[in-house]
Each structure stands twice: as C-alpha cells, then as structure tokens.
Design a protein around this motif. Structure first.
Motif, PDB file in Angstrom:
ATOM      1  N   GLU A 142       0.810  -1.221   0.000  1.00  0.00           N
ATOM      2  CA  GLU A 142       0.000   0.000   0.000  1.00  0.00           C
ATOM      3  C   GLU A 142       0.842   1.268   0.000  1.00  0.00           C
ATOM      4  OE1 GLU A 142      -0.567  -0.068   4.855  1.00  0.00           O
ATOM      5  OE2 GLU A 142      -2.143  -0.785   3.535  1.00  0.00           O
ATOM      6  N   ILE A 155       3.590   1.847  -1.993  1.00  0.00           N
ATOM      7  CA  ILE A 155       4.407   1.947  -3.196  1.00  0.00           C
ATOM      8  C   ILE A 155       3.756   2.903  -4.190  1.00  0.00           C
ATOM      9  CG2 ILE A 155       5.349   0.668  -5.151  1.00  0.00           C
ATOM     10  CD1 ILE A 155       5.464  -1.785  -3.339  1.00  0.00           C
ATOM     11  N   ALA A 156       4.547   3.811  -4.729  1.00  0.00           N
ATOM     12  CA  ALA A 156       4.038   4.778  -5.704  1.00  0.00           C
ATOM     13  C   ALA A 156       3.560   4.062  -6.966  1.00  0.00           C
ATOM     14  CB  ALA A 156       5.122   5.797  -6.043  1.00  0.00           C
ATOM     15  N   GLN A 157       2.562   4.655  -7.635  1.00  0.00           N
ATOM     16  CA  GLN A 157       1.933   4.029  -8.793  1.00  0.00           C
ATOM     17  C   GLN A 157       2.880   3.850  -9.971  1.00  0.00           C
ATOM     18  OE1 GLN A 157      -1.215   2.776  -9.062  1.00  0.00           O
ATOM     19  NE2 GLN A 157      -1.480   3.171  -6.880  1.00  0.00           N
ATOM     20  N   ASP A 158       3.918   4.702 -10.079  1.00  0.00           N
ATOM     21  CA  ASP A 158       4.799   4.628 -11.249  1.00  0.00           C
ATOM     22  C   ASP A 158       5.929   3.623 -11.078  1.00  0.00           C
ATOM     23  OD1 ASP A 158       6.046   6.081  -9.278  1.00  0.00           O
ATOM     24  OD2 ASP A 158       6.912   7.568 -10.632  1.00  0.00           O
ATOM     25  N   TYR A 169      10.228  -3.125  -5.084  1.00  0.00           N
ATOM     26  CA  TYR A 169       9.762  -2.151  -6.070  1.00  0.00           C
ATOM     27  C   TYR A 169      10.951  -1.390  -6.641  1.00  0.00           C
ATOM     28  CZ  TYR A 169      10.358   1.607  -2.624  1.00  0.00           C
ATOM     29  OH  TYR A 169      10.889   2.499  -1.726  1.00  0.00           O
ATOM     30  N   ARG A 195      10.738   1.515 -13.628  1.00  0.00           N
ATOM     31  CA  ARG A 195      10.584   0.598 -14.761  1.00  0.00           C
ATOM     32  C   ARG A 195      11.884   0.414 -15.543  1.00  0.00           C
ATOM     33  NH1 ARG A 195       6.162  -1.498 -16.471  1.00  0.00           N
ATOM     34  NH2 ARG A 195       4.946  -0.050 -15.191  1.00  0.00           N
TER      35      ARG A 195
END
Length: 298
Positions: free
Chosen positions: A149, A151-154, A275, A278
């Motif tokens: 919960e 972790i950033a969306q990107d 995480y 990308r």
C-alpha cells in the motif's frame, strides 16, 4: 576537459549519495583526502562549488543539484551497459543497492541473499535497513522493499511475501499480572509498547478493526521504539503489549512465549513487495535478484 573530469564524476555522485566525504570514501575504498581532491578538481574546472560544507553536514548547492540531475542518469546508463556486457559473457556482477525496512530482512531478504551468493558470487548486494520511507531514486538505490500500500503508482512491484495479519501480543507473565484486554478501549489500561515513525517523527497509532471499519488507536506505555524486532523483545521480557506482524511473532506464539490478544480486531496487510523504477528492470543484477525471488520465496 571531459577526459580530465570523467574519473572524478563517480566520486561526486558518491558524496551526494552518502551525504558526506568520509562515507563516500569508505564506499569507494579511497581516502577522505582523495575524495575531497576529486570534488575540488571538478569544482575548480566548473568554476562553482557543488557542495556547501560545514563541520557537521554536506549538502548540494544549486549548481551541484543541477549537475547531478544531468549526470546521474548518464552514469547509470553507462553502468547498466557494462553490466549487460558482462551478463552477455555469462557473468553477473556489480553492486545492487536495496533499501528495506528491518522487518523485511528475516522475512524475505536473507533467503534471497543466500541464493544469490551461490548463483552469482561476483554480485554484491548492499542492503540498507531503513524504516524512514526513503526516496530510492533520489538516494541512488536500485530497488526498495515496502508494504504494497506504500508503493508509488509509477513503480514496478514484485511480491516478496503473502499477505499477513497484524497481532497484539504479550507474554503470559504480563497477562497473568495485568489481565487480558477484552476490548480495544481496555488497551488504555495496559502498558502498550509504542512506535515512533522515523519519516514524520510522529507516534504511530495502532491500526485495528472495529465494527467492520479500520480504526487508529492511540496507545501509551513505558516504552516507544522504532524497530518491530525490538518491540518483540520487549514483549518477551514482559514489559507490555506489542503490535507486530504475525510472521515476526509466529515462532514465539507457537512456543507459547507470547500470546495474542484481541485477535478479532487484527487487520490484514498486503505483504511486502520489491519495487523499482521501470527502467531499472533491464539491469542484469536486478533481474538476477528477481529470478531468485520467484524461485525461492513461496
């Protein structure tokens, strides 16, 4: 000019990442004077200071921030290219820097490091235990570990553990002396081992379930810590009630050294995740870590 400066740029990056000359020297295996000389050489050539120095701290100047913003991605690209070349030749090496909360070490990180030591002996995994929700990109980490919960969306996330419950636990000796709370309200009559949040400095309100809803409960007691493993030790010593993730207390609960109280009010956490940005997923050292995660962790 470029040829003269290039050897010094990794030193500048290390000083910024470590927030100090001595720490950067230790990381690079250099003397502090050699680190200072390298930074000074870049500053003289550029004609501007990169760091504001005091007797107690080192901070980037505006010019230093601008320079690092420009060169840090390029240096990472160079490192990644060299590592990919080594990987193509059958070698995976380099340093993989991971930021993780202390609870992640026994639950996930230790078995992965054991496997990587056997599979890729030239790979160094540097794990920084940190409960302060550090910005892994700004701090120069390759990856981090957090509850899902948070972790950033990107970011790309890879599961490390299944979901797990929280638990309120205390020693049989404490409960025999003080009694067992039957409701959340009765926690105010007990010695509760609290937490201080490193990121904000605030006292942590225990997250529980009541009436089908999540509630935040302020607790008080004679001890407040920043480490869940320390809270577990204090509970084992009979000091009071601790708020823990169940995997951290499973052995003690099974052996009867700790007992759970108010189990109906426990919440479920989504579990721990690795995480990373990308673009970092292409690095062979990180891919090797992820492969070990998928092979070893349930």
């Amino acid at each position: 000019m470029l040829r003269d400066l290039l050897p010094h740029l990794p030193v500048v990056l290390a000083v910024a990442r470590r927030n100090g000359f001595a720490a950067a020297a230790a990381e690079l295996g250099m003397s502090p004077s050699a680190v200072s000389h390298a930074v000074r050489a870049v500053e003289l050539r550029l004609g501007t200071p990169l760091f504001a120095r005091t007797t107690r701290s080192v901070a980037l100047t505006e010019a230093g921030t601008a320079l690092l913003g420009a060169i840090a991605p390029a240096m990472r690209d160079i490192e990644d290219a060299l590592e990919r070349q080594g990987s193509a030749a059958g070698r995976i090496g380099g340093v993989l820097r991971i930021n993780a909360p202390r609870i992640a070490l026994p639950l996930a990180i230790t078995p992965i490091l054991a496997a990587l030591a056997r599979r890729h002996p030239e790979l160094v995994v540097e794990v920084i235990a940190d409960d302060a929700l550090t910005d892994i990109v700004a701090a120069g980490f390759d990856a981090g570990v957090r509850l899902g919960e948070m972790i950033a969306q990107d970011m790309v996330a890879v599961r490390l553990t299944p979901p797990f419950r929280t638990a309120l636990v205390a020693s049989p000796e404490y409960l025999a002396a003080r009694g067992e709370p039957k409701t959340i309200a009765e926690l105010s009559q007990h010695n509760c081992i609290g937490y201080r949040l490193l990121a904000s400095g605030a006292a942590y309100a225990w997250e529980l379930r009541e009436g089908g809803k999540d509630v935040a409960v302020d607790v008080a007691g004679s001890a407040r810590v920043t480490d869940a493993l320390h809270a577990r030790e204090l509970a084992l010593a009979g000091i009071g009630i601790a708020y823990l993730f169940v995997p951290l207390a499973a052995a003690e609960l099974d052996a009867g050294r700790l007992r759970e109280v108010l189990p109906a009010h426990a919440i479920e956490e989504p579990g721990l995740f690795l995480y990373f940005p990308r673009r970092a997923a292409e690095a062979p050292k990180l891919r090797a870590f992820i492969e070990a995660v998928r092979d070893i962790l349930p």
